[in-house]
Design a protein around this motif. Structure first.
Motif, mmCIF file in Angstrom:
data_model
loop_
_atom_site.group_PDB
_atom_site.id
_atom_site.type_symbol
_atom_site.label_atom_id
_atom_site.label_comp_id
_atom_site.label_asym_id
_atom_site.label_seq_id
_atom_site.Cartn_x
_atom_site.Cartn_y
_atom_site.Cartn_z
ATOM 1 N N UNK A 294 0.830 -1.204 0.000
ATOM 2 C CA UNK A 294 0.000 0.000 0.000
ATOM 3 C C UNK A 294 0.862 1.251 0.000
ATOM 4 N N UNK A 295 0.366 2.289 -0.653
ATOM 5 C CA UNK A 295 1.050 3.578 -0.636
ATOM 6 C C UNK A 295 0.761 4.281 0.682
ATOM 7 N N UNK A 296 1.823 4.636 1.369
ATOM 8 C CA UNK A 296 1.718 5.433 2.582
ATOM 9 C C UNK A 296 1.390 6.871 2.179
ATOM 10 N N UNK A 297 0.715 7.607 3.071
ATOM 11 C CA UNK A 297 0.232 8.938 2.715
ATOM 12 C C UNK A 297 1.261 10.041 2.723
ATOM 13 N N UNK A 298 2.485 9.733 2.285
ATOM 14 C CA UNK A 298 3.529 10.743 2.109
ATOM 15 C C UNK A 298 4.196 10.486 0.768
ATOM 16 N N UNK A 299 4.289 11.519 -0.062
ATOM 17 C CA UNK A 299 4.894 11.430 -1.386
ATOM 18 C C UNK A 299 5.847 12.604 -1.549
ATOM 19 N N UNK A 300 6.882 12.430 -2.370
ATOM 20 C CA UNK A 300 7.768 13.547 -2.685
ATOM 21 C C UNK A 300 7.874 13.642 -4.207
ATOM 22 N N UNK A 301 7.741 14.863 -4.737
ATOM 23 C CA UNK A 301 7.710 15.069 -6.179
ATOM 24 C C UNK A 301 8.640 16.198 -6.600
ATOM 25 N N UNK A 302 9.096 16.112 -7.840
ATOM 26 C CA UNK A 302 9.652 17.272 -8.522
ATOM 27 C C UNK A 302 8.513 17.944 -9.287
ATOM 28 N N UNK A 303 8.828 19.036 -9.967
ATOM 29 C CA UNK A 303 7.809 19.770 -10.714
ATOM 30 C C UNK A 303 7.231 18.959 -11.877
ATOM 31 N N UNK A 304 7.849 17.826 -12.205
ATOM 32 C CA UNK A 304 7.340 16.998 -13.308
ATOM 33 C C UNK A 304 5.917 16.503 -13.041
ATOM 34 N N UNK A 305 5.552 16.398 -11.781
ATOM 35 C CA UNK A 305 4.226 15.896 -11.455
ATOM 36 C C UNK A 305 3.124 16.836 -11.931
ATOM 37 N N UNK A 306 3.434 18.116 -12.108
ATOM 38 C CA UNK A 306 2.406 19.059 -12.560
ATOM 39 C C UNK A 306 1.933 18.728 -13.972
ATOM 40 N N UNK A 307 2.834 18.230 -14.790
ATOM 41 C CA UNK A 307 2.422 17.766 -16.116
ATOM 42 C C UNK A 307 1.521 16.552 -15.982
ATOM 43 N N UNK A 308 1.890 15.645 -15.090
ATOM 44 C CA UNK A 308 1.120 14.413 -14.911
ATOM 45 C C UNK A 308 -0.310 14.698 -14.458
ATOM 46 N N UNK A 309 -0.502 15.592 -13.494
ATOM 47 C CA UNK A 309 -1.855 15.825 -12.979
ATOM 48 C C UNK A 309 -2.737 16.529 -14.016
ATOM 49 N N UNK A 310 -2.115 17.198 -14.971
ATOM 50 C CA UNK A 310 -2.905 17.829 -16.042
ATOM 51 C C UNK A 310 -3.294 16.837 -17.137
ATOM 52 N N UNK A 311 -2.575 15.725 -17.231
ATOM 53 C CA UNK A 311 -2.806 14.768 -18.312
ATOM 54 C C UNK A 311 -3.805 13.670 -17.968
ATOM 55 N N UNK A 312 -4.050 13.443 -16.694
ATOM 56 C CA UNK A 312 -4.921 12.334 -16.314
ATOM 57 C C UNK A 312 -6.393 12.752 -16.313
ATOM 58 N N UNK A 313 -7.270 11.755 -16.311
ATOM 59 C CA UNK A 313 -8.709 11.974 -16.277
ATOM 60 C C UNK A 313 -9.275 11.491 -14.942
ATOM 61 N N UNK A 314 -10.449 12.014 -14.554
ATOM 62 C CA UNK A 314 -11.066 11.540 -13.310
ATOM 63 C C UNK A 314 -11.320 10.032 -13.350
ATOM 64 N N UNK A 315 -11.168 9.406 -12.203
ATOM 65 C CA UNK A 315 -11.406 7.965 -12.092
ATOM 66 C C UNK A 315 -12.897 7.690 -12.014
ATOM 67 N N UNK A 316 -13.235 6.418 -11.859
ATOM 68 C CA UNK A 316 -14.638 6.049 -11.698
ATOM 69 C C UNK A 316 -15.263 6.649 -10.459
ATOM 70 N N UNK A 317 -14.429 7.050 -9.498
ATOM 71 C CA UNK A 317 -14.939 7.712 -8.285
ATOM 72 C C UNK A 317 -15.158 9.201 -8.506
#
Length: 358
Positions: free
Chosen positions: A167-190
């Motif tokens: 399981x993923x623990x509720x702490x993540x570390x990112x570089x600015x590359x993640x900003x591209x990723x969050x713009x490219x994905x679509x909402x899930x079934x939830x």
């Protein structure tokens, strides 16, 4: 490096407590869970923190203020609806800029803090660093699938058929590359923008995603059982101290913290226990792993392995155990008597129960 702390969400698994209180502010050892996270962030040398807030924003702001009590500078970021962790990153873009950042879920608890994790990220600087731990119920978490070399292959959010128990623990570390990723994905079934989908986008686009098994203790404090377990764990680390008034007829055993302004008479307290300011305990037994917040009144009762929030009154109760009792609750006896009682009581509740004292 900055930090993004997520403190929105409705806390459905802790209802009825969270009908009237932010889940991140439910106390563990008389201190809100969120405060442990903020202390961990400060200990890691991070001072610039954005806190994403939702419908409970007023409570969060009142509790944290400008962050100066923690050595932090806090910026509040409003999330109109809980639309997912990746959505929180999306709306925090202006605050985060192009800086690396820790994303910390405000209702998570990690013993030992995040200093080693941040140092590992700074040494290797992948585009994303995720923390993993083995769980017995992976359907309730984001789940990672790794190859035989520990490389991340796939991530899924709350899968019906988990590919692993990591399981993923509720702490993540990112570089600015993640900003591209969050713009490219679509909402899930939830209907949410899932951070697991954003990290999967990074994997699929040959970005460096590092998975780190967590060596310390971690809990998502979103349900009562986990809150009680974390409370137990923290109480075991407290040194104890008797600043309140304790009469000669009372017995204190083990590591017990009695705050200034508390009064104990004719009672037996067996630690580890913490008792807040303004508490009055009379002719009662308080057993191990119990936290009693400020201004409570316990009379002719037995309590063990429980969390009692501010201003509650318990009188004439034979036994309470494994319970989370909200603020300003009144518990009194009624004629019938099962010997043990288990409660999750919301704020301002009023309850009659069976007791041998009735």
């Amino acid at each position: 490096m900055k930090a993004l702390v997520l403190s929105g969400g409705s806390g459905t698994r802790l209802r009825p407590i969270t009908h009237t209180s932010a889940k991140q502010l439910v106390p563990v050892a008389n201190k809100p869970v969120l405060m442990y996270g903020l202390e961990s962030i400060a200990d890691a040398g991070i001072t610039d923190v954005g806190i994403v807030v939702g419908t409970t924003s007023r409570e969060i702001v009142e509790a944290v203020g400008d962050g100066s009590d923690f050595g932090l500078t806090v910026t509040y970021i409003r999330q109109p609806e809980p639309l997912g962790l990746a959505h929180a990153v999306l709306i925090a873009r202006d605050f985060l800029g192009d800086d690396d950042f820790v994303m910390y879920l405000g209702d998570n608890f990690i013993v030992g803090g995040i200093v080693p994790i941040v140092k590992e990220f700074e040494a290797n600087r992948p585009d994303a660093q995720i923390l993993l731990t083995r769980v017995s119920d992976p359907k309730s978490f984001g789940v990672a699938e790794l190859d035989e070399h520990g490389k991340v292959l796939r991530l899924e959010e709350k899968p019906q058929s988990p590919r692993s128990d990591l399981a993923l623990v509720g702490v993540y570390i990112f570089t600015a590359r993640v900003h591209t990723a969050v713009r490219r994905i679509q909402p899930s079934g939830r209907g949410e923008l899932e951070i697991t989908d954003a990290i999967q986008w990074l994997v699929d686009n040959d970005c460096a995603v590092q998975a780190t098994p967590i060596s310390g203790y971690w809990k998502d404090t979103g349900n009562v059982a986990d809150m009680l377990e974390v409370n137990r764990l923290v109480l075991e680390t407290l040194p104890g101290g008797l600043a309140g008034r304790i009469d000669a007829e009372s017995e204190i055993v083990g590591r017990v913290t009695v705050s200034a302004g508390a009064e104990i008479s004719g009672s037996r307290i067996v630690g580890p226990v913490i008792i807040g300011a303004g508490v009055r305990i009379v002719n009662s037994y308080i057993g191990p792993f119990t936290s009693i917040a400020e201004d409570c009144r316990i009379v002719d009762s037995e309590i063990e392995f429980s969390i009692i929030l501010r201003g509650s009154s318990i009188e004439g109760v034979r036994r309470i155990e494994s319970s989370l009792i909200g603020r300003n609750v009144e518990v009194t006896p009624s004629p019938r008597a099962p010997r043990a009682h288990r409660f999750v009581l919301g704020d301002h509740s009023r309850v009659q129960i069976s007791s041998d004292h009735g």
